[in-house]
Write an enzyme that holds these catalytic residues in place. Structure first.
Site, mmCIF file in Angstrom:
data_model
loop_
_atom_site.group_PDB
_atom_site.id
_atom_site.type_symbol
_atom_site.label_atom_id
_atom_site.label_comp_id
_atom_site.label_asym_id
_atom_site.label_seq_id
_atom_site.Cartn_x
_atom_site.Cartn_y
_atom_site.Cartn_z
ATOM 1 N N LYS A 73 2.909 -16.299 60.203
ATOM 2 C CA LYS A 73 3.556 -14.981 60.258
ATOM 3 C C LYS A 73 2.730 -13.978 61.066
ATOM 4 O O LYS A 73 3.279 -13.149 61.759
ATOM 5 C CB LYS A 73 3.929 -14.458 58.870
ATOM 6 C CG LYS A 73 2.765 -14.053 58.002
ATOM 7 C CD LYS A 73 3.277 -13.542 56.672
ATOM 8 C CE LYS A 73 2.208 -13.482 55.604
ATOM 9 N NZ LYS A 73 0.826 -13.275 55.964
ATOM 10 N N ARG B 78 4.341 -7.805 48.960
ATOM 11 C CA ARG B 78 3.993 -9.137 48.473
ATOM 12 C C ARG B 78 4.404 -9.302 47.020
ATOM 13 O O ARG B 78 4.285 -10.391 46.467
ATOM 14 C CB ARG B 78 2.494 -9.303 48.566
ATOM 15 C CG ARG B 78 2.041 -10.453 49.476
ATOM 16 C CD ARG B 78 0.561 -10.490 49.390
ATOM 17 N NE ARG B 78 -0.160 -11.505 50.033
ATOM 18 C CZ ARG B 78 -0.639 -11.460 51.266
ATOM 19 N NH1 ARG B 78 -0.316 -10.509 52.089
ATOM 20 N NH2 ARG B 78 -1.433 -12.407 51.691
ATOM 21 N N ARG C 152 -8.777 -22.905 61.221
ATOM 22 C CA ARG C 152 -8.441 -21.819 62.142
ATOM 23 C C ARG C 152 -9.614 -20.847 62.315
ATOM 24 O O ARG C 152 -10.418 -20.662 61.412
ATOM 25 C CB ARG C 152 -7.166 -21.092 61.709
ATOM 26 C CG ARG C 152 -7.290 -20.275 60.459
ATOM 27 C CD ARG C 152 -5.959 -19.618 60.104
ATOM 28 N NE ARG C 152 -6.085 -18.761 58.941
ATOM 29 C CZ ARG C 152 -5.103 -18.056 58.410
ATOM 30 N NH1 ARG C 152 -3.895 -18.098 58.937
ATOM 31 N NH2 ARG C 152 -5.304 -17.296 57.350
ATOM 32 N N ARG D 8 -12.320 -16.675 58.727
ATOM 33 C CA ARG D 8 -12.107 -15.857 57.530
ATOM 34 C C ARG D 8 -12.798 -16.478 56.329
ATOM 35 O O ARG D 8 -12.682 -17.682 56.096
ATOM 36 C CB ARG D 8 -10.602 -15.725 57.259
ATOM 37 C CG ARG D 8 -9.965 -14.642 58.104
ATOM 38 C CD ARG D 8 -8.492 -14.588 57.924
ATOM 39 N NE ARG D 8 -8.052 -14.504 56.540
ATOM 40 C CZ ARG D 8 -6.817 -14.256 56.174
ATOM 41 N NH1 ARG D 8 -5.905 -14.040 57.100
ATOM 42 N NH2 ARG D 8 -6.475 -14.206 54.911
ATOM 43 N N ARG E 236 -4.825 -18.453 46.638
ATOM 44 C CA ARG E 236 -3.919 -17.653 47.483
ATOM 45 C C ARG E 236 -2.515 -18.255 47.473
ATOM 46 O O ARG E 236 -1.519 -17.535 47.411
ATOM 47 C CB ARG E 236 -4.460 -17.567 48.914
ATOM 48 C CG ARG E 236 -5.675 -16.644 49.026
ATOM 49 C CD ARG E 236 -6.424 -16.829 50.333
ATOM 50 N NE ARG E 236 -5.651 -16.450 51.492
ATOM 51 C CZ ARG E 236 -5.904 -16.920 52.732
ATOM 52 N NH1 ARG E 236 -6.883 -17.771 52.930
ATOM 53 N NH2 ARG E 236 -5.169 -16.521 53.735
#
Ligand code: AMP
Length: 223
Positions: A14, A89, A128, A162, A173
Site C-alpha cells: 500500500k 486502522r 525489504r 525498519r 503487527r
C-alpha cells in the site's frame, strides 16, 4: 478532488502504490507510519512513547492518531485530495475521520483494500529496505540494487531497514491488522465504497487495477 483510503496488511504494497498514485494524480500522501517514525526520531516523552509502541508492533492510541491527522486536515494539506496510507486502522478512527472530513465538506470517495495471502506478506517484509536518502524501496530477493551498496535512483550509500520488520514483531503487527481491519472493512462495505484489489503481481499491474476503480473505462478523467 478525490479522497482515497488504502488498507492493506504490512507488506501488501500500500505504501508503494500510495506514493506512486499520489505523485501521478497530485494528491497529498499521508503515511501515518512515516509520520510516526519521524516523531519517534525526536526527543521527549511523546517520541519515546511512539518509539516504544511501534517497536512492539502495537497500535498507537486512537486519541493520539486522530489528533495528529486532524492537524493535517486543519492545516489544509488535503485541499487537493488525499491518499491515506495506514489510517484509519480501527473502526473508531474511521468514524472520527468521517466527522473530521464532514466539517470541511469532504467525504471518502474510495477505500482500496489490497489483499495478499499472509505467507506472501511475511516473505515480502523480511527482506525489504529503503534508501536512507531518497526513500526508494528495495528488496533482498525481489528488487536488488543494480550496483551493490549504491541507490539506483540517487546514488546514496546509506540504507535503512525498519526496526519493526522482524519476524517476531511482524506476527504482532499482522494479528493487530486482522483484528482491527475486519470491522473496518465491514464499515466501508456497508457504505458501498470498498473495493478489494488483488495485490499480487508486478507493481505496475497492481497500479493499473487500482486506477481502473476510478477510471473503469480506461479513459483519463480529471481528478
Ligand atoms: P505502517 O508503516 O503503516 O506499517 O505503521 C507502522 C506502525 O505505526 C504500526 O505498526 C503502528 O504501531 C503505528 N501506526 C501507524 N498508523 C497507525 C494508526 N492509524 N493507528 C495506530 N497505530 C498506527
Amino acid at each position: 478532488m478525490m479522497n482515497l483510503i488504502f488498507i492493506g496488511a504490512p507488506g501488501a504494497g500500500k505504501g508503494t502504490q500510495a506514493k506512486n498514485l499520489a505523485a501521478k494524480f497530485s494528491l497529498y500522501h499521508l503515511s501515518t507510519g512515516d509520520m510516526l517514525r519521524d516523531i519517534a526520531k525526536a526527543q521527549g516523552p511523546l517520541a519515546e512513547k511512539v518509539r516504544e509502541t511501534i517497536g512492539t508492533g502495537a497500535l498507537i492510541s486512537d486519541d493520539l492518531m486522530v489528533e495528529l491527522v486532524a492537524e493535517k486536515v486543519d492545516a489544509g494539506d488535503f485541499k487537493k485530495g488525499v491518499i491515506m496510507d495506514g489510517f484509519p486502522r480501527t473502526l473508531n478512527q474511521a468514524k472520527l475521520f468521517d466527522s473530521m472530513l464532514k466539517l470541511k465538506g469532504m467525504v471518502v470517495d474510495h477505500v482500496i483494500y489490497l489483499s495478499i495471502p499472509d505467507e506472501v506478506l511475511i516473505d515480502r517484509i523480511t527482506g525489504r529496505f529503503t534508501c536512507g536518502s531518497c526513500g526508494e524501496g528495495y528488496h533482498d530477493r525481489y528488487k536488488s540494487l543494480k550496483t551493490e551498496g549504491v541507490c539506483d535512483v540517487c546514488g546514496s550509500q546509506s540504507f535503512v531497514r525498519r526496526a519493526d520488520d522482524t519476524r517476531e514483531v511482524l506476527d504482532t503487527r499482522l494479528k493487530n491488522f486482522w483484528n482491527a481491519t475486519r470491522e473496518l472493512l465491514d464499515y466501508y462495505k456497508a457504505k458501498g465504497i470498498l473495493e478489494e484489489v488483488d495485490g499480487l503481481g508486478e507493481i505496475a499491474e497492481v497500479q493499473d487495477r487500482i486506477e481502473n476503480i476510478w477510471q473503469p473505462q480506461g479513459g483519463v478523467q480529471s481528478c
